[in-house]
Enzyme design. Structure first.
Site, PDB file in Angstrom:
ATOM      1  N   GLN A 107       1.122 -17.862  35.716  1.00  0.00           N
ATOM      2  CA  GLN A 107       0.184 -18.099  36.371  1.00  0.00           C
ATOM      3  C   GLN A 107      -1.354 -16.955  36.222  1.00  0.00           C
ATOM      4  O   GLN A 107      -0.934 -15.972  36.003  1.00  0.00           O
ATOM      5  CB  GLN A 107       0.195 -18.545  37.624  1.00  0.00           C
ATOM      6  N   SER A 152      -8.184 -15.176  47.562  1.00  0.00           N
ATOM      7  CA  SER A 152      -6.616 -15.197  45.837  1.00  0.00           C
ATOM      8  C   SER A 152      -6.359 -17.462  46.158  1.00  0.00           C
ATOM      9  O   SER A 152      -6.902 -17.486  47.346  1.00  0.00           O
ATOM     10  CB  SER A 152      -5.483 -15.358  45.936  1.00  0.00           C
ATOM     11  N   ASP A 209       5.218 -21.097  42.977  1.00  0.00           N
ATOM     12  CA  ASP A 209       4.473 -20.566  43.498  1.00  0.00           C
ATOM     13  C   ASP A 209       4.166 -20.155  44.675  1.00  0.00           C
ATOM     14  O   ASP A 209       3.006 -18.934  45.056  1.00  0.00           O
ATOM     15  CB  ASP A 209       3.475 -21.450  43.583  1.00  0.00           C
TER      16      ASP A 209
END
Length: 286
Positions: free
Chosen positions: A278, A226, A204
């Site tokens: 993602q 974000s 991530d």
């Protein structure tokens, strides 16, 4: 033993509260919200502790609420399937009585397959050209925002060596493809599942940043808001997370305040070991 290793292992070493119920602590209580990779990694650990003799081959998850870094996270495991070849677990991360995250992890018993192929590794400079000293000595490093410098600093559980660092000072990446060498900062025990949970944690890191690469901007820009919405990862071949890996990322699409990103993780010899996808919320602050 390195403090970096102790920190990462402590983060992924969940407390067993009851059968199928685990509790994890947060790595940075002073942050505004819990890092998404931490929740992915801890939830994977919870799932792995309920499966014997099989390793994860895929995970799919959704972030439903921002995590509170001041409060431990409870992970509840549901045993969905234990078949001849596959097992499946669903894990819910809970804080303040609410689900903040869901993940489904599938496990596969090792077997021989009739077909085998993989994408070729991108042609990029070797990791040896991107030591911490070389990175910090580059003229543009002093122009990078302080938060970016801290992100790639030495006191982190995951070492990061970005290749296209010019984008941090406004350089546009026309095809939107960026590459980062990554590895766990110190040696991990020889426990295969842990070597999958650690890169799940790292997967991530800056993944949504690739959305901004085409524009010469980054998610470190205070004008950008974000956050990860969902995340998926597939494990293809064995690897060690404490050895250097190339994380090759791109963003095929961005629209309506959302950006879609993909990642491929390679060993230095070109072996493709994992893939990531993602979608996240990426907006300009008004």
């Amino acid at each position: 033993m390195s403090k970096k290793l102790i920190d990462l292992l402590a983060l992924l070493d969940l407390e067993l509260v009851e059968v199928n119920l685990f509790r994890g602590n947060n790595g940075n209580p002073s942050s505004q919200r819990v890092f998404g990779g931490q929740v992915i990694g801890q939830a994977m650990v919870a799932a792995c502790r309920t499966v014997e003799g099989r390793l994860p081959h895929s995970l799919h998850c959704y972030f439903t609420r921002a995590g509170d870094p001041q409060v431990p996270i409870v992970y509840q495991v549901e045993r969905l399937r234990d078949g001849k070849s596959y097992s499946m677990r669903r894990v819910t991360a809970i804080q303040h009585g609410n689900a903040i995250f869901y993940i489904t992890v599938s496990f596969h018993a090792e077997e021989q397959g009739a077909f085998e192929h993989q994408d070729k590794m991108p042609d990029v400079p070797p990791r040896e050209k991107f030591t911490a000293e070389q990175l910090s000595s580059q003229p543009m490093f002093s122009e990078m925002a302080e938060i970016v410098g801290r992100y790639y600093g030495p006191n982190r559980p995951i070492e990061l060596r970005p290749i296209e660092i010019g984008r941090y000072v406004g350089q546009k990446i026309e095809d939107g493809r960026i590459h980062v060498w990554i590895k766990v900062a110190a040696r991990l025990p020889d426990y295969p599942a842990l070597h999958m949970c650690a890169p799940a944690y790292a997967s991530d890191f800056s993944l949504l940043d690739v959305v901004m690469a085409r524009y010469g901007r980054t998610i470190f820009d205070e004008r950008i808001i974000s956050g990860s919405l969902d995340h998926a990862m597939w494990f293809h071949r064995p690897f060690r997370a404490d050895e250097w890996l190339l994380y090759a990322k791109d963003s095929p699409s961005a629209r309506a305040g959302r950006g879609f990103t993909r990642g491929r993780i390679f060993k230095p010899d070109g072996t493709l070991v994992a893939s990531v996808a993602q979608e996240g919320s990426v907006r300009e602050r008004r």
